[in-house]
Design an enzyme around this catalytic site. Sequence first.
Site, PDB file in Angstrom:
ATOM      1  N   ARG A 187      -4.146 -71.563  93.707  1.00 61.62           N
ATOM      2  CA  ARG A 187      -4.201 -70.108  93.634  1.00 61.62           C
ATOM      3  C   ARG A 187      -2.816 -69.479  93.662  1.00 61.62           C
ATOM      4  NH1 ARG A 187      -9.722 -69.422  95.740  1.00 61.62           N
ATOM      5  NH2 ARG A 187     -10.328 -67.240  95.838  1.00 61.62           N
ATOM      6  N   ARG A 219     -21.581 -62.154 101.606  1.00 59.95           N
ATOM      7  CA  ARG A 219     -20.419 -62.769 102.214  1.00 59.95           C
ATOM      8  C   ARG A 219     -19.557 -61.665 102.797  1.00 59.95           C
ATOM      9  NH1 ARG A 219     -17.989 -66.657  97.638  1.00 59.95           N
ATOM     10  NH2 ARG A 219     -16.095 -65.747  98.489  1.00 59.95           N
ATOM     11  N   LYS A 250     -16.940 -68.916  87.880  1.00 59.19           N
ATOM     12  CA  LYS A 250     -16.405 -70.281  88.019  1.00 59.19           C
ATOM     13  C   LYS A 250     -17.432 -71.202  88.661  1.00 59.19           C
ATOM     14  CE  LYS A 250     -12.749 -69.360  90.558  1.00 59.19           C
ATOM     15  NZ  LYS A 250     -12.862 -67.909  90.712  1.00 59.19           N
ATOM     16  N   ARG A 265     -24.094 -58.874  93.253  1.00 57.19           N
ATOM     17  CA  ARG A 265     -24.431 -60.190  93.810  1.00 57.19           C
ATOM     18  C   ARG A 265     -24.665 -60.060  95.310  1.00 57.19           C
ATOM     19  NH1 ARG A 265     -19.881 -64.859  93.325  1.00 57.19           N
ATOM     20  NH2 ARG A 265     -18.887 -63.935  95.137  1.00 57.19           N
ATOM     21  N   ARG A 313      -9.034 -58.820  96.911  1.00 61.30           N
ATOM     22  CA  ARG A 313      -9.066 -60.170  96.347  1.00 61.30           C
ATOM     23  C   ARG A 313      -8.630 -60.149  94.879  1.00 61.30           C
ATOM     24  NH1 ARG A 313     -14.849 -62.075  97.092  1.00 61.30           N
ATOM     25  NH2 ARG A 313     -14.115 -64.105  96.399  1.00 61.30           N
TER      26      ARG A 313
HETATM   27  P1  AMP Z   1     -13.399 -68.341  97.034  1.00 61.46           P
HETATM   28  O1  AMP Z   1     -14.760 -68.801  97.468  1.00 61.46           O
HETATM   29  O2  AMP Z   1     -12.733 -69.324  96.110  1.00 61.46           O
HETATM   30  O3  AMP Z   1     -13.421 -66.954  96.469  1.00 61.46           O
HETATM   31  O4  AMP Z   1     -12.482 -68.299  98.334  1.00 61.46           O
HETATM   32  C1  AMP Z   1     -12.803 -67.458  99.417  1.00 61.46           C
HETATM   33  C2  AMP Z   1     -11.564 -67.225 100.274  1.00 61.46           C
HETATM   34  O5  AMP Z   1     -11.094 -68.484 100.798  1.00 61.46           O
HETATM   35  C3  AMP Z   1     -10.380 -66.636  99.538  1.00 61.46           C
HETATM   36  O6  AMP Z   1     -10.447 -65.221  99.432  1.00 61.46           O
HETATM   37  C4  AMP Z   1      -9.222 -67.090 100.432  1.00 61.46           C
HETATM   38  O7  AMP Z   1      -9.135 -66.328 101.610  1.00 61.46           O
HETATM   39  C5  AMP Z   1      -9.666 -68.491 100.824  1.00 61.46           C
HETATM   40  N1  AMP Z   1      -9.199 -69.490  99.839  1.00 61.46           N
HETATM   41  C6  AMP Z   1      -9.975 -70.252  98.996  1.00 61.46           C
HETATM   42  N2  AMP Z   1      -9.224 -71.052  98.234  1.00 61.46           N
HETATM   43  C7  AMP Z   1      -7.926 -70.810  98.586  1.00 61.46           C
HETATM   44  C8  AMP Z   1      -6.679 -71.301  98.134  1.00 61.46           C
HETATM   45  N3  AMP Z   1      -6.588 -72.216  97.154  1.00 61.46           N
HETATM   46  N4  AMP Z   1      -5.547 -70.815  98.744  1.00 61.46           N
HETATM   47  C9  AMP Z   1      -5.607 -69.909  99.729  1.00 61.46           C
HETATM   48  N5  AMP Z   1      -6.759 -69.374 100.181  1.00 61.46           N
HETATM   49  C10 AMP Z   1      -7.914 -69.828  99.623  1.00 61.46           C
END
Ligand code: AMP
Length: 191
Positions: free
Chosen positions: A88, A135, A13, A127, A146
Amino acid sequence: MRLVFLGPPGAGKGTQAEILVQRYSIPQLSTGDMLRAAVAAKSPLGLKAKQIMDRGDLVSDSVVDAIVSQRLDEADCANGFILDGYPRTLAQAEALQAMLAEKGIALDAVLELQADRDALVARIVNRAAQSGTARADDNEEVLRNRLDVYNELTAPLAAYYRSKGLLRSVDGMARIDTVSKAVADVLGAVK
Ligand code: AMP
């Protein structure tokens, strides 16, 4: 162009969103990036979010809804935006519909990057190994959580947006240029 990007962690993405940022001159709004910035700044929100994120669980809907609503009001979103990592959950998707209606705007499309679970685990573990700056949520156990969270809470959004006639799906496991061509094709038909 007002877009939502849907797809499991590691589906590409972020990479595809960057390409669209250039093409349409619209910002990429990544809730993951916003939350990581809050964690880095040690703000009250960041302190609360850190443990949840480290486990690979979701931060509460009300917190992310508020961050996104504020961000959408900034001047650079006037011509559109790409939401990456939001919504999400179904509750977030409904909150987004309500906030967009209130702001007098609507989504043009929801782009789903489809990806195979096992290939994703390999891709993200890779990665993390290559970047050297892994991370905290890129280790395999957290990653599997996740993906489970994605399958349980986020995957149903595809049907939600399909029923609204907004969903466009693309195979995210192909080469980056093949995926970006497919994305351009499906979006070309939108606007
Ligand atoms: P991402 O970089 O999009 O994979 O997000 C990393 C982490 O941030 C996720 O595993 C969640 O813990 C939190 N997070 C990001 N976006 C959301 C969302 N829309 N709702 C809830 N938690 C989020």
